[in-house]
Design an enzyme around this catalytic site. Structure first.
Site, PDB file in Angstrom:
ATOM      1  N   LYS A 157      42.713  52.037  46.281  1.00 15.18           N
ATOM      2  CA  LYS A 157      42.946  50.652  46.706  1.00 15.18           C
ATOM      3  C   LYS A 157      43.249  50.750  48.195  1.00 15.18           C
ATOM      4  O   LYS A 157      44.396  50.852  48.622  1.00 15.18           O
ATOM      5  CB  LYS A 157      44.102  50.036  45.914  1.00 15.18           C
ATOM      6  CG  LYS A 157      44.198  48.543  46.101  1.00 15.18           C
ATOM      7  CD  LYS A 157      45.082  47.910  45.045  1.00 15.18           C
ATOM      8  CE  LYS A 157      45.500  46.500  45.432  1.00 15.18           C
ATOM      9  NZ  LYS A 157      44.412  45.540  45.548  1.00 15.18           N
TER      10      LYS A 157
HETATM   11  C1  LIG Z   1      38.851  44.575  44.424  1.00 20.40           C
HETATM   12  C2  LIG Z   1      39.847  44.469  43.319  1.00 20.40           C
HETATM   13  N1  LIG Z   1      39.425  44.655  42.056  1.00 20.40           N
HETATM   14  C3  LIG Z   1      40.289  44.573  41.018  1.00 20.40           C
HETATM   15  C4  LIG Z   1      41.623  44.264  41.216  1.00 20.40           C
HETATM   16  C5  LIG Z   1      42.550  44.187  40.043  1.00 20.40           C
HETATM   17  O1  LIG Z   1      43.436  45.261  40.056  1.00 20.40           O
HETATM   18  P1  LIG Z   1      44.867  45.191  39.358  1.00 20.40           P
HETATM   19  O2  LIG Z   1      44.649  44.626  38.010  1.00 20.40           O
HETATM   20  O3  LIG Z   1      45.329  46.590  39.334  1.00 20.40           O
HETATM   21  O4  LIG Z   1      45.701  44.289  40.205  1.00 20.40           O
HETATM   22  C6  LIG Z   1      42.094  44.049  42.504  1.00 20.40           C
HETATM   23  C7  LIG Z   1      43.494  43.721  42.748  1.00 20.40           C
HETATM   24  O5  LIG Z   1      44.255  44.553  43.104  1.00 20.40           O
HETATM   25  C8  LIG Z   1      41.198  44.171  43.589  1.00 20.40           C
HETATM   26  O6  LIG Z   1      41.603  43.975  44.836  1.00 20.40           O
END
Ligand SMILES: Cc1ncc(COP(=O)(O)O)c(C=O)c1O
Length: 288
Positions: A157
């Protein structure tokens, strides 16, 4: 609401709480120039951060993937999040942790001599897609594609991965949409700019395999919930031509939680029973 740099409260920075407006970095901070930053978005419900340790561990993993080891343990990061929530008197809040290469000896692309810093802020944040939670979000289709794992470490991330998300979201908003759905570098359905995507057809659920998208913590939670409900979940490559045949669609993410989708481009979906059930069960789970 005041600008994010002009609020009362405290931010945890490099091991201590600092006054909100004083949580500053220098313009020659490496991350600002080369996107050497990784972050987490988390939510605290009734005084408990949902899956706090999973988020701390993902942050550490993202740091490793970007060759910037974060000098804290998951337990220390968990404790810092609790400390900052307490200092701000918040029990229901969004929590943002960000680790980044700071200013130091290096101002070129290399940054091994610059310190890896960590900051954690929290604030009150309501529904990410406003009233879309009730009526279904309208999504644009992004012209940008999620990159190949050979191009960038897409499991991380990482701030750099969001450049195309911001541009996609701006284009979507200009068309009156809440967000954009992105295809991947091969042309398969990928995810939204800050959330994962699910579809329903004939009582079964289909979602992109996490081979070049963020394998969201909410995504994994919802897949577990569906399997507990004895609902079949297919994690697979989804072609654009299949969108026509899907009946329901929703997004998952820490910020998005479970948000129904009513439209993607010209394809439409009903906000159906399963979508509502998943949204309600998720709400219950995070507050349990
Ligand atoms: C590009 C992207 N995909 C998916 C997610 C969903 O991730 P999570 O459920 O861990 O927040 C996020 C959010 O963080 C994101 O930025």
């Amino acid at each position: 609401m005041a600008a994010y740099d002009d609020r009362d409260g405290f931010i945890w920075m490099d091991g201590k709480l600092v006054e909100w407006r004083g949580a500053q970095v220098h313009v020659l901070t490496h991350a600002l120039h080369y996107a050497s930053a990784v972050f987490e978005g988390e939510r605290c419900y009734n005084g408990r951060i949902f899956k706090s340790t999973e988020h701390s561990e993902r942050l550490l993993k993202s740091g490793q993937l970007l060759d910037m080891p974060i000098p804290y343990t998951a337990a220390q990061i968990d404790a810092a999040k609790v400390e900052v929530l307490k200092a701000n008197g918040l029990t229901d809040a969004y929590v943002r942790a960000i680790a980044f290469r700071g200013a130091g000896d290096e101002m070129g692309v290399a940054s091994l001599g610059n310190p890896v810093r960590l900051a954690i802020a929290c604030w009150t944040w309501g529904a990410y897609y406003g009233d879309a939670k009730m009526k279904g979000a309208k999504l644009d289709i992004s012209k940008w594609k999620r990159p190949s794992p050979e191009t960038i470490p897409c499991e991380a991330k990482a701030a750099g991965l969001y450049m195309i998300c911001t541009m996609s979201k701006h284009a979507a908003m200009a068309k009156g949409c809440s967000d954009a759905m992105m295809f991947d570098y091969r042309g398969y359905v990928a995810e939204a700019t800050g959330a994962n995507i699910f579809f329903v057809k004939d009582g079964e659920v289909h979602t992109p395999a996490p081979d070049c998208i963020l394998n969201g913590i909410t995504r994994q939670t919802v897949i577990g919930m569906l399997r507990d409900m004895q609902i079949k979940v297919h994690e697979r490559q989804i072609e654009a031509s299949e969108l026509e045949g899907f009946e329901q669609c929703w997004l998952t993410g820490t910020a998005a939680e479970v948000t129904p989708v009513g439209q993607i481009g010209t394809w439409t979906f009903e906000v159906g029973d399963l979508t509502r059930r998943v949204a309600t069960e998720y709400e219950k789970l995070v507050r349990a």
